[in-house]
Structures are given as C-alpha cells and as structure tokens.
Design a protein around this motif. Structure first.
Motif, PDB file in Angstrom:
ATOM      1  N   GLY A  55       1.308  -2.481   4.141  1.00 27.21           N
ATOM      2  CA  GLY A  55       1.424  -1.538   3.032  1.00 27.21           C
ATOM      3  C   GLY A  55       1.840  -0.157   3.507  1.00 27.21           C
ATOM      4  O   GLY A  55       2.663   0.513   2.875  1.00 27.21           O
ATOM      5  N   LEU A  56       1.278   0.271   4.632  1.00 31.80           N
ATOM      6  CA  LEU A  56       1.665   1.559   5.216  1.00 31.80           C
ATOM      7  C   LEU A  56       3.142   1.556   5.604  1.00 31.80           C
ATOM      8  O   LEU A  56       3.863   2.529   5.354  1.00 31.80           O
ATOM      9  CB  LEU A  56       0.801   1.866   6.440  1.00 31.80           C
ATOM     10  CG  LEU A  56       1.109   3.145   7.200  1.00 31.80           C
ATOM     11  CD1 LEU A  56       0.762   4.358   6.350  1.00 31.80           C
ATOM     12  CD2 LEU A  56       0.349   3.184   8.503  1.00 31.80           C
ATOM     13  N   CYS A  83      -2.108   0.645  -3.848  1.00 28.49           N
ATOM     14  CA  CYS A  83      -2.765  -0.499  -3.207  1.00 28.49           C
ATOM     15  C   CYS A  83      -3.252  -0.150  -1.813  1.00 28.49           C
ATOM     16  O   CYS A  83      -4.331  -0.590  -1.401  1.00 28.49           O
ATOM     17  CB  CYS A  83      -1.823  -1.703  -3.168  1.00 28.49           C
ATOM     18  SG  CYS A  83      -1.518  -2.423  -4.787  1.00 28.49           S
ATOM     19  N   TRP A  84      -2.486   0.642  -1.081  1.00 28.88           N
ATOM     20  CA  TRP A  84      -2.885   1.021   0.268  1.00 28.88           C
ATOM     21  C   TRP A  84      -4.160   1.853   0.243  1.00 28.88           C
ATOM     22  O   TRP A  84      -5.096   1.593   1.009  1.00 28.88           O
ATOM     23  CB  TRP A  84      -1.754   1.784   0.965  1.00 28.88           C
ATOM     24  CG  TRP A  84      -2.045   2.064   2.389  1.00 28.88           C
ATOM     25  CD1 TRP A  84      -1.894   1.211   3.445  1.00 28.88           C
ATOM     26  CD2 TRP A  84      -2.546   3.290   2.937  1.00 28.88           C
ATOM     27  NE1 TRP A  84      -2.278   1.828   4.606  1.00 28.88           N
ATOM     28  CE2 TRP A  84      -2.677   3.101   4.324  1.00 28.88           C
ATOM     29  CE3 TRP A  84      -2.893   4.518   2.386  1.00 28.88           C
ATOM     30  CZ2 TRP A  84      -3.139   4.106   5.159  1.00 28.88           C
ATOM     31  CZ3 TRP A  84      -3.362   5.505   3.225  1.00 28.88           C
ATOM     32  CH2 TRP A  84      -3.484   5.303   4.594  1.00 28.88           C
ATOM     33  N   SER A 117      -4.300  -8.991  -8.361  1.00 24.05           N
ATOM     34  CA  SER A 117      -3.435  -7.999  -9.003  1.00 24.05           C
ATOM     35  C   SER A 117      -2.476  -7.366  -8.007  1.00 24.05           C
ATOM     36  O   SER A 117      -1.289  -7.175  -8.309  1.00 24.05           O
ATOM     37  CB  SER A 117      -4.284  -6.905  -9.657  1.00 24.05           C
ATOM     38  OG  SER A 117      -5.142  -7.444 -10.613  1.00 24.05           O
ATOM     39  N   ALA A 118      -2.998  -7.041  -6.837  1.00 24.17           N
ATOM     40  CA  ALA A 118      -2.151  -6.413  -5.819  1.00 24.17           C
ATOM     41  C   ALA A 118      -1.054  -7.366  -5.351  1.00 24.17           C
ATOM     42  O   ALA A 118       0.076  -6.931  -5.095  1.00 24.17           O
ATOM     43  CB  ALA A 118      -2.993  -5.960  -4.634  1.00 24.17           C
ATOM     44  N   SER A 119      -1.352  -8.658  -5.268  1.00 30.88           N
ATOM     45  CA  SER A 119      -0.303  -9.599  -4.843  1.00 30.88           C
ATOM     46  C   SER A 119       0.800  -9.690  -5.894  1.00 30.88           C
ATOM     47  O   SER A 119       1.980  -9.758  -5.539  1.00 30.88           O
ATOM     48  CB  SER A 119      -0.890 -10.974  -4.516  1.00 30.88           C
ATOM     49  OG  SER A 119      -1.485 -11.550  -5.645  1.00 30.88           O
ATOM     50  N   VAL A 120       0.435  -9.659  -7.164  1.00 27.11           N
ATOM     51  CA  VAL A 120       1.456  -9.676  -8.224  1.00 27.11           C
ATOM     52  C   VAL A 120       2.253  -8.373  -8.194  1.00 27.11           C
ATOM     53  O   VAL A 120       3.491  -8.379  -8.311  1.00 27.11           O
ATOM     54  CB  VAL A 120       0.806  -9.903  -9.609  1.00 27.11           C
ATOM     55  CG1 VAL A 120       1.806  -9.682 -10.724  1.00 27.11           C
ATOM     56  CG2 VAL A 120       0.212 -11.296  -9.691  1.00 27.11           C
ATOM     57  N   LEU A 121       1.562  -7.249  -8.041  1.00 21.77           N
ATOM     58  CA  LEU A 121       2.266  -5.960  -7.980  1.00 21.77           C
ATOM     59  C   LEU A 121       3.204  -5.897  -6.782  1.00 21.77           C
ATOM     60  O   LEU A 121       4.324  -5.392  -6.878  1.00 21.77           O
ATOM     61  CB  LEU A 121       1.259  -4.806  -7.938  1.00 21.77           C
ATOM     62  CG  LEU A 121       0.471  -4.562  -9.221  1.00 21.77           C
ATOM     63  CD1 LEU A 121      -0.588  -3.494  -8.993  1.00 21.77           C
ATOM     64  CD2 LEU A 121       1.396  -4.163 -10.350  1.00 21.77           C
ATOM     65  N   TYR A 122       2.751  -6.403  -5.627  1.00 19.06           N
ATOM     66  CA  TYR A 122       3.618  -6.402  -4.448  1.00 19.06           C
ATOM     67  C   TYR A 122       4.783  -7.367  -4.601  1.00 19.06           C
ATOM     68  O   TYR A 122       5.856  -7.143  -4.043  1.00 19.06           O
ATOM     69  CB  TYR A 122       2.827  -6.707  -3.176  1.00 19.06           C
ATOM     70  CG  TYR A 122       2.498  -5.463  -2.399  1.00 19.06           C
ATOM     71  CD1 TYR A 122       3.487  -4.769  -1.714  1.00 19.06           C
ATOM     72  CD2 TYR A 122       1.213  -4.960  -2.349  1.00 19.06           C
ATOM     73  CE1 TYR A 122       3.200  -3.624  -1.010  1.00 19.06           C
ATOM     74  CE2 TYR A 122       0.909  -3.814  -1.650  1.00 19.06           C
ATOM     75  CZ  TYR A 122       1.914  -3.146  -0.972  1.00 19.06           C
ATOM     76  OH  TYR A 122       1.637  -2.011  -0.288  1.00 19.06           O
ATOM     77  N   ILE A 155       5.477  -9.549   3.065  1.00 17.03           N
ATOM     78  CA  ILE A 155       4.369  -9.915   3.951  1.00 17.03           C
ATOM     79  C   ILE A 155       3.049  -9.376   3.408  1.00 17.03           C
ATOM     80  O   ILE A 155       2.021 -10.064   3.447  1.00 17.03           O
ATOM     81  CB  ILE A 155       4.640  -9.412   5.388  1.00 17.03           C
ATOM     82  CG1 ILE A 155       5.864 -10.118   5.968  1.00 17.03           C
ATOM     83  CG2 ILE A 155       3.417  -9.646   6.280  1.00 17.03           C
ATOM     84  CD1 ILE A 155       6.332  -9.535   7.299  1.00 17.03           C
ATOM     85  N   ALA A 156       3.062  -8.147   2.870  1.00 22.30           N
ATOM     86  CA  ALA A 156       1.849  -7.582   2.267  1.00 22.30           C
ATOM     87  C   ALA A 156       1.414  -8.428   1.076  1.00 22.30           C
ATOM     88  O   ALA A 156       0.216  -8.669   0.875  1.00 22.30           O
ATOM     89  CB  ALA A 156       2.090  -6.137   1.839  1.00 22.30           C
TER      90      ALA A 156
END
Length: 178
Positions: A55-56, A83-84, A117-122, A155-156
């Motif tokens: 994420g960074l 997310c980070w 949620s973060a996986s969908v957003l990413y 990958i994130a």
C-alpha cells in the motif's frame, strides 16, 4: 556516602509509591501494552505487513507523479492512503495487544469487513490505475510509476483478500466452538 545513597533510594521508591497511589486514588490505572512477537509470524500479521508495504508503494509511486492531470488517479490515492492508514492503526493495535483491552469490538468480524472492503477497493484502484496507464502518454517519465503501482495495487488486493480469508476461518472456528 553509602548511607546517603541508601536514603535517596528509599525516598525515591517512597515517591514512586505515593505517585502510584495518587493515580489509583483518582481512578486511573497504569497501562501496560505488551509486544506480541507471535502476531508478526502469524498469517494475519504477515498479510498485514504485506498490505502496509505494498500500500505504501502504491501511494508513493502515484504521489510522486503528476497524478492530478488524470482525475481517476485521485481515487487510487484516496483508496491507498485511507487503507494504508487504517491498516497501520490496526497493525499497531494487534502488535501491542491493545485490541484485547477493548473486548466490546468483535475483532474478527471487523477484520472480515475491513479487509473485504479494502480488497474490493484495491481491485477498483488497480483497474483504474491500469486503465489510466494505458491512456497516458507513454513517453512521460511517470508511465513506469503508474504501471508499477498497478502491479503493487494488485498485490495489495491479494494481501487484503488473503487476510479476509484468514479472518473468516478464525471467525468460523469460533462459531463452531460455541
């Protein structure tokens, strides 16, 4: 000299005791956070470390370019920074076992919801970055950064999806035990 040093030691320990009792009389307590080294070696800890690193990389690679010229990349910056920051906070809560001091929060369900949620957003961020990279002029110096951020966003996303699965399995095993 030895008598003076002993009396100083006695006075300093008496001062600490009185300060401690003053804190307790006010209804306050000392907080002792513990470092949980096993968390880093767990699947959840390794996924979170990957989420933080990748994420960074996503938001620094995009942030170092002229991403404001491509409005869709603003969404990628929003997703990656949000997310980070939330992942770093959760990582520190788990690493210091501070989450155990807040038993009212269902941590496994929170992990499922947040990581899902973060996986969908990413996923959307990786698609947006990939499409924006193809639209961009290839001669620009930041084209490579956008392509790399697409890979790291993917990958994130996999790390967040893996962490969702780990949290789901943990929640499922707790449900079966009851």
């Amino acid at each position: 000299m030895e008598i003076d040093s002993e009396s100083r030691i006695d006075r300093s320990s008496a001062d600490r005791t009185s300060k401690s009792s003053n804190i307790e009389s006010l209804g306050l307590s000392h907080s002792k956070l513990a470092y949980d080294g096993n968390f880093i070696r767990s699947a959840c800890g390794m996924f979170m470390a990957g989420e933080i690193v990748f994420g960074l990389l996503v938001w620094t690679l995009i942030g170092g370019t002229e991403y404001l010229h491509v409005p869709a990349l603003g969404w990628v910056m929003f997703v990656s920074v949000l997310c980070w920051v939330l992942t770093v906070i959760l990582f520190l809560l788990y690493l210091t076992t501070a989450h155990t001091r807040i038993p009212q929060i269902p941590w496994t369900i929170l992990g499922i919801c947040f990581n899902g949620s973060a996986s969908v957003l990413y996923l959307t961020a990786a698609v947006v970055t990939g499409v924006s990279s193809n639209v961009a002029i290839r001669g620009r110096y930041y084209f490579i950064s956008w392509v790399a951020s697409t890979i790291f966003a993917s990958i994130a996303m996999v790390c967040y999806a893996g962490n969702t699965f780990v949290n789901y399995k943990s929640w499922r095993s707790k449900c079966e035990d009851t």
